[in-house]
Write a protein that holds these residues in place. Structure first.
Motif, mmCIF file in Angstrom:
data_model
loop_
_atom_site.group_PDB
_atom_site.id
_atom_site.type_symbol
_atom_site.label_atom_id
_atom_site.label_comp_id
_atom_site.label_asym_id
_atom_site.label_seq_id
_atom_site.Cartn_x
_atom_site.Cartn_y
_atom_site.Cartn_z
ATOM 1 N N THR A 1 1.086 -1.441 0.167
ATOM 2 C CA THR A 1 0.262 -0.406 0.250
ATOM 3 C C THR A 1 1.041 1.356 -0.346
ATOM 4 N N SER A 2 1.723 1.148 0.588
ATOM 5 C CA SER A 2 2.760 2.257 0.634
ATOM 6 C C SER A 2 3.845 2.622 -0.983
ATOM 7 N N SER A 3 3.389 1.901 -1.681
ATOM 8 C CA SER A 3 4.049 1.820 -2.769
ATOM 9 C C SER A 3 3.157 2.481 -3.623
ATOM 10 N N LEU A 4 1.946 2.306 -3.866
ATOM 11 C CA LEU A 4 0.512 2.579 -4.318
ATOM 12 C C LEU A 4 0.917 4.195 -3.915
ATOM 13 N N TYR A 5 1.157 4.201 -2.423
ATOM 14 C CA TYR A 5 0.656 6.366 -2.409
ATOM 15 C C TYR A 5 1.943 7.022 -2.526
ATOM 16 N N HIS A 6 3.463 6.286 -2.809
ATOM 17 C CA HIS A 6 4.477 6.894 -2.963
ATOM 18 C C HIS A 6 3.999 7.416 -4.270
ATOM 19 N N HIS A 7 3.776 6.183 -5.770
ATOM 20 C CA HIS A 7 3.658 6.848 -6.896
ATOM 21 C C HIS A 7 2.000 7.905 -6.961
ATOM 22 N N PHE A 8 1.338 7.346 -6.208
ATOM 23 C CA PHE A 8 -0.184 7.781 -7.046
ATOM 24 C C PHE A 8 -0.366 8.394 -5.065
ATOM 25 N N PRO A 9 0.108 9.759 -5.100
ATOM 26 C CA PRO A 9 -0.643 10.439 -3.269
ATOM 27 C C PRO A 9 -1.822 10.724 -3.091
ATOM 28 N N ARG A 10 -2.790 10.494 -4.406
ATOM 29 C CA ARG A 10 -3.758 11.248 -4.287
ATOM 30 C C ARG A 10 -4.797 9.623 -4.022
ATOM 31 N N GLY A 11 -4.176 9.060 -4.396
ATOM 32 C CA GLY A 11 -4.571 7.535 -4.069
ATOM 33 C C GLY A 11 -5.152 6.798 -5.169
ATOM 34 N N LYS A 12 -6.178 6.306 -4.980
ATOM 35 C CA LYS A 12 -6.925 5.475 -5.696
ATOM 36 C C LYS A 12 -7.611 6.445 -6.187
#
Length: 205
Positions: free
Chosen positions: A49-60
């Motif tokens: 999940t941290s990788s997701l927010y690293h690349h997409f700070p605004r989330g889903k």
């Protein structure tokens, strides 16, 4: 010994960002935005999940917008191929419907239009996705309009016809997906081709 110039380097594995985008695109096509959760995405992509927010700070929502652009371009490639293959504009429109039917059947009727479900879900609740979907749909419409203009149809009429063609294809794809049957797409393609042929004939009078 020198490696032959024809030898191909091994393809590089997709980056974490690419995996997130691709897997999210696949999930959106199958489930839509609301039914696709963060946990589903990171599990499918094999990341944290941290990788997701690293690349997409605004989330889903930010990730979903990138995924839609990715899926939209794949769909646009399908349209470009079909539009270029037709001997004339009516044949090209029929080819679009036939190719969409084949593509849909190849997924076991599980993956239809990459933006349709998300577009309907995001009209009021996700402004970024609504804008992204609108832009993608307009790009598809413009591809069709350009092909119609190449057949001698005026730009205004071509834009209106392209709107009808895309609307017809989207509706027929929904019917084919629900029925697990390519007939609605094939039928719609034939009638849209006749409509385009009639418009071309009218312009030549």
């Amino acid at each position: 010994m020198r490696r032959s110039s024809s030898a191909q380097a091994a393809p590089q594995p997709p980056s974490t960002r690419e995996r997130l985008v691709r897997e999210t695109a696949a999930l959106l096509e199958r489930r839509g935005y609301q039914a696709t959760g963060i946990k589903d995405i990171v599990r499918a992509a094999g990341v944290t999940t941290s990788s997701l927010y690293h690349h997409f700070p605004r989330g889903k929502e930010e990730l979903a917008a990138s995924a839609l652009v990715h899926a939209g371009e794949r769909f646009a490639d399908l349209l470009r191929t079909a539009l270029a293959r037709g001997a004339d504009a009516p044949d090209a429109i029929a080819a679009c419907a036939d190719d969409l039917a084949a593509d849909l059947a190849s997924t076991g009727w599980a993956e239809g239009c990459p933006v349709a479900v998300t577009a309907l879900e995001s009209v009021n609740d996700a402004p970024l996705l609504r804008v992204t979907c609108a832009r993608i749909l307009q790009e598809w419409q413009d591809l069709i309009a350009t092909r119609l203009q190449s057949a001698g149809i005026g730009s205004r009429t071509a834009a209106e016809l392209a709107c009808m063609v895309l609307s017809g294809l989207e509706g027929a794809e929904l019917l084919s997906r629900v029925a697990a049957d390519p007939t609605p797409l094939h039928t719609t393609g034939r009638h849209l081709a006749r409509l385009v042929a009639a418009e071309i004939a009218a312009d030549l009078r």
